[in-house]
Design a protein around this motif. Structure first.
Motif, mmCIF file in Angstrom:
data_model
loop_
_atom_site.group_PDB
_atom_site.id
_atom_site.type_symbol
_atom_site.label_atom_id
_atom_site.label_comp_id
_atom_site.label_asym_id
_atom_site.label_seq_id
_atom_site.Cartn_x
_atom_site.Cartn_y
_atom_site.Cartn_z
ATOM 1 N N GLU A 58 79.490 30.117 -56.955
ATOM 2 C CA GLU A 58 79.863 28.904 -55.958
ATOM 3 C C GLU A 58 80.697 28.403 -57.242
ATOM 4 O O GLU A 58 80.219 28.264 -58.410
ATOM 5 N N VAL A 59 81.683 27.368 -57.249
ATOM 6 C CA VAL A 59 82.627 26.908 -58.038
ATOM 7 C C VAL A 59 81.819 26.301 -59.147
ATOM 8 O O VAL A 59 82.005 26.424 -60.211
ATOM 9 N N SER A 60 81.344 25.166 -58.704
ATOM 10 C CA SER A 60 80.405 24.342 -59.737
ATOM 11 C C SER A 60 79.706 25.134 -60.642
ATOM 12 O O SER A 60 79.278 24.830 -61.821
ATOM 13 N N VAL A 69 81.638 27.005 -63.021
ATOM 14 C CA VAL A 69 82.021 26.065 -64.158
ATOM 15 C C VAL A 69 81.032 25.778 -65.174
ATOM 16 O O VAL A 69 81.346 25.890 -66.307
ATOM 17 N N LYS A 70 79.909 25.538 -64.641
ATOM 18 C CA LYS A 70 78.784 25.184 -65.480
ATOM 19 C C LYS A 70 78.563 26.341 -66.383
ATOM 20 O O LYS A 70 78.287 26.513 -67.706
ATOM 21 N N ASN A 76 90.428 26.024 -57.269
ATOM 22 C CA ASN A 76 89.397 25.064 -57.284
ATOM 23 C C ASN A 76 88.707 25.306 -58.567
ATOM 24 O O ASN A 76 88.202 24.215 -59.404
ATOM 25 N N PHE A 77 88.478 26.428 -59.175
ATOM 26 C CA PHE A 77 87.964 26.663 -60.489
ATOM 27 C C PHE A 77 88.447 25.929 -61.691
ATOM 28 O O PHE A 77 88.011 25.274 -62.299
ATOM 29 N N LYS A 136 88.790 22.452 -61.467
ATOM 30 C CA LYS A 136 87.238 21.796 -62.043
ATOM 31 C C LYS A 136 87.165 21.615 -63.481
ATOM 32 O O LYS A 136 86.939 20.882 -64.217
ATOM 33 N N LYS A 142 89.238 19.013 -64.975
ATOM 34 C CA LYS A 142 88.943 17.709 -64.840
ATOM 35 C C LYS A 142 87.695 17.490 -65.726
ATOM 36 O O LYS A 142 87.578 16.378 -66.274
ATOM 37 N N GLU A 143 87.044 18.613 -66.325
ATOM 38 C CA GLU A 143 86.105 18.627 -67.228
ATOM 39 C C GLU A 143 86.877 18.564 -68.855
ATOM 40 O O GLU A 143 86.066 18.422 -69.796
#
Ligand code: SF4
Ligand code: SF4
Length: 315
Positions: A107-109, A112-113, A145-146, A149, A152-153
């Motif tokens: 999942e994208v989030s 990212v983590k 999306n990845f 994000k 954005k970070e």
């Protein structure tokens, strides 16, 4: 698309863009380069990989396979990939993890983590996250999306691409890419098709599309990469043709033209995938061949040519 399929994550890489990076490898590729270093990246689904060094010969995998897709002989366990239903019961039941499923859905989030775990190093060593593959544009919605994000970070991003994808997808991903690592393998369309299975028309058109955007917006960097493969890309004629193309179309906006020398470290992966590899018996390119090709490249783009990777001794 909610989830993306990733087959590997490498941390602390220094050859996939500026600084020290974490590289995320997306699974699935429309090209079939004969020298491919990541045979496990090609198929866009999860698949089996068997490691002889870990196998203890218990035959548990064969027992649990409901469709009898696995057999054993003196060379070890073999999978009939056409018969395999990709249930991965064999991998789940393998006590030594010799049988494994390659590819995980993210999942994208969560991705990212995971990709940002080494964030302190990105700051200290001017790095970031690179998406490679496979061909990341094949999962373009997830890719946008990845990378969106990550931006954005505040994370620096790079996209390692063959350029074989829809222009619409490149347009969407463009705002979220700090550095494009873009392959030019051949200029000659027929030779490109022979060694990769596809035409390079779309690839070169997409490259010009990106170059125009960089010229107008001056916000992303472009690194061109050419693998130096013996008997394929590593010819004087090919490097001349690519050099002419770069000088004619890209020199004003290209930061680096990297010649990446052939190596055979992926040989073992082909064995694990139960596949033969055309380059299994090839050796490294000798240093005088690489120097000669680099000097040809420098005729066209002297300031930006970089050679990376291993070379062999001259006889
Ligand atoms: S279950 Fe694992 S260890 Fe046992 S034979 Fe199969 S691959 Fe080898
Ligand atoms: S993934 Fe499932 S079907 Fe395929 S070989 Fe393993 S147990 Fe058999």
């Amino acid at each position: 698309m909610k989830e993306g399929l990733v087959f590997d994550i490498h941390r602390g890489t220094t050859h996939d863009g500026p600084g020290m990076r974490t590289t995320v490898f997306f699974k699935g590729c429309p090209l079939h380069c004969t020298w491919c270093q990541n045979p496990e990246s090609i198929c866009a689904q999860r698949e089996l990989m068997w490691n002889a060094g870990k196998c203890i010969g218990c035959m548990q995998c064969i027992k649990v396979c409901a469709v009898k897709a696995l057999t054993a002989d003196e060379n070890g366990i073999k999978a009939d990939r056409a018969a395999c239903r990709k249930c991965f019961a064999c991998a789940a039941g393998c006590p030594s993890k010799a049988m494994q499923a390659v590819g995980n859905s993210w999942e994208v989030s969560a991705l990212v983590k995971e990709a940002c775990k080494d964030r302190m190093f990105f700051i200290d060593f001017s790095g970031g996250v690179t998406v490679s593959g496979g061909e990341p544009l094949l999962q373009s919605e997830f890719l946008v999306n990845f990378l969106g994000k990550l931006k954005k970070e505040g994370v620096n991003t790079a996209l390692d691409t063959s350029g074989y994808g829809r222009q619409e997808a490149i347009d969407k991903v463009y705002p979220f890419v700090d550095t494009f690592l873009y392959d030019i393998k051949f200029i000659n369309e027929e030779i490109h098709r022979k060694h990769t299975g596809v035409s390079n028309k779309i690839i070169l058109e997409n490259l010009k599309f990106i170059a125009d955007k960089i010229r107008r917006q001056k916000d992303s960097k472009l690194w061109i990469r050419t693998p130096l493969i013996p008997g394929a890309t590593a010819t004087e004629e090919n490097i001349e043709e690519i050099g002419q193309f770069i000088r004619g179309e890209l020199l004003d906006i290209t930061e680096r033209w990297e010649l990446c020398t052939f190596n055979y470290v992926c040989k073992d992966k082909y064995v694990k995938m139960g596949q033969s590899w055309e380059y299994a018996e090839y050796t490294l390119l000798d240093s005088s061949t690489v120097k000669n090709l680099a000097s040809i490249a420098e005729k066209y783009a002297e300031e930006i040519v970089v050679v990376s990777g291993l070379t062999g001794q001259n006889e």
